[in-house]
Write an enzyme that holds these catalytic residues in place. Structure first.
Site, short mmCIF file in Angstrom:
data_model
loop_
_atom_site.label_atom_id
_atom_site.label_comp_id
_atom_site.label_asym_id
_atom_site.label_seq_id
_atom_site.Cartn_x
_atom_site.Cartn_y
_atom_site.Cartn_z
CG HIS A 33 -0.39 2.32 -9.43
ND1 HIS A 33 -0.54 1.96 -8.11
CD2 HIS A 33 -1.51 3.04 -9.75
CE1 HIS A 33 -1.71 2.41 -7.65
NE2 HIS A 33 -2.31 3.07 -8.63
CG ASP A 36 -2.08 0.94 1.11
OD1 ASP A 36 -2.34 1.43 -0.01
OD2 ASP A 36 -2.72 1.22 2.13
CG LEU A 77 9.61 -16.95 -4.20
CD1 LEU A 77 9.56 -16.81 -2.68
CD2 LEU A 77 9.84 -15.59 -4.82
C1 FPP Z 1 -1.78 0.40 -3.32
O1 FPP Z 1 -1.46 1.73 -3.61
C2 FPP Z 1 -1.45 -0.49 -4.38
C3 FPP Z 1 -2.30 -1.23 -5.13
C4 FPP Z 1 -3.55 -0.79 -5.75
C5 FPP Z 1 -1.95 -2.64 -5.34
C6 FPP Z 1 -0.51 -2.90 -5.66
C7 FPP Z 1 -0.13 -2.54 -7.02
C8 FPP Z 1 1.14 -2.42 -7.45
C9 FPP Z 1 2.33 -2.68 -6.59
C10 FPP Z 1 1.33 -1.99 -8.86
C11 FPP Z 1 1.86 -3.03 -9.76
C12 FPP Z 1 1.44 -4.41 -9.56
C13 FPP Z 1 1.89 -5.43 -10.31
C14 FPP Z 1 1.51 -6.83 -9.99
C15 FPP Z 1 2.76 -5.20 -11.46
P1 FPP Z 1 -2.61 2.79 -3.49
O2 FPP Z 1 -2.94 3.24 -4.86
O3 FPP Z 1 -3.73 2.24 -2.69
O4 FPP Z 1 -1.85 3.90 -2.69
P2 FPP Z 1 -2.50 4.99 -1.72
O5 FPP Z 1 -3.07 4.22 -0.56
O6 FPP Z 1 -1.33 5.81 -1.32
O7 FPP Z 1 -3.52 5.72 -2.52
#
Ligand code: FPP
Length: 223
Positions: free
Chosen positions: A29, A12, A123
């Site tokens: 992202h 997150d 893994l």
């Molecule tokens: C949370 O950040 C992240 C996600 C929505 C999920 C995780 C996604 C990634 C790590 C991107 C790439 C994934 C892959 C598999 C290539 P948020 O947008 O909720 O952040 P915030 O809480 O600061 O708004």
């Protein structure tokens, strides 16, 4: 010392990390995807057997369409780029979640990656895509055709039926909740939270968390 077989991560903080830098959310992202590669490689090097990463939740569809589309495309692109890396590092790929609601091209890419890496013995990297623990449990129960259902029946019908329970669950980004991630599998997991945003997370911070985990006395309800 506790062994660490199964590590689960709620990645997150991508959006807030980007905002702090005056950038748009998708920038975060992309940085998050790069971090995922780095942490996976490290987890593999230190002998973790299963690494499950919350990549897209059943609730994430509520985000703006441009962000949803971007994330889905990013996951697909990531899988395409990562195949060589997975093979070079002997990493097996799996997915959990309801893929039927995702695009055909992502499904194809996921299936290809699973197929190509299925004989790797290092893994196992598991991406949770369109995953929600409640949805998973409901799907599992609906697939069981018997009247008196046992814990074992449910366990065997979950998306994670081939994986051991989660030993350690880490959440980055400052919130202290599970957000519908691996609720059944984390019944006895140790939980560690950090304020660090996912793109800023580091292998050093992971190592410190693992050291802490190894020293915890896990009793699993016993004394
Ligand atoms: C949370 O950040 C992240 C996600 C929505 C999920 C995780 C996604 C990634 C790590 C991107 C790439 C994934 C892959 C598999 C290539 P948020 O947008 O909720 O952040 P915030 O809480 O600061 O708004």
């Amino acid at each position: 010392m506790n062994t660490l077989k199964h590590l689960a991560i709620i990645m997150d903080g991508n959006g807030r990390w980007a905002k702090e830098r005056g950038k748009i959310r998708s920038f975060g992202h992309v940085a998050g995807a790069k971090k995922l590669v780095e942490i996976t490689k490290h987890a593999s090097r230190i002998g973790i057997e299963y690494l499950t990463l919350y990549s897209f939740s059943t609730e994430n569809w509520k985000r703006e369409k441009v962000e949803v589309d971007f994330l889905m495309k990013l996951i697909e692109k990531f899988l395409k780029q990562e195949l060589k890396n997975l093979m070079d590092n002997n990493i097996r790929f799996k997915v959990i979640g309801d893929m039927s609601k995702t695009s055909k091209s992502l499904q194809k890419r996921v299936n290809l990656t699973i197929e190509k890496t299925k004989n790797n013995t290092g893994l196992t990297q598991i991406l949770a895509i369109n995953y929600g623990a409640r949805d998973e449990i409901v799907r599992a129960i609906n697939s069981i055709k018997k009247e008196k259902i046992t814990e074992e029946d449910i366990q065997n019908a979950l998306d994670t039926h081939t994986l051991p329970d989660v030993d350690l669950m880490i959440r980055t980004g400052g919130e202290q909740r599970l957000s519908n991630f691996l609720l059944w599998q984390s019944a006895y997991a140790e939980l560690i939270f950090t304020d660090t945003y996912w793109p800023a997370f580091s292998t050093q911070e992971l190592d410190i968390m693992i050291e802490k985990y190894q020293k915890i006395q896990r009793r699993f309800g016993g004394i």
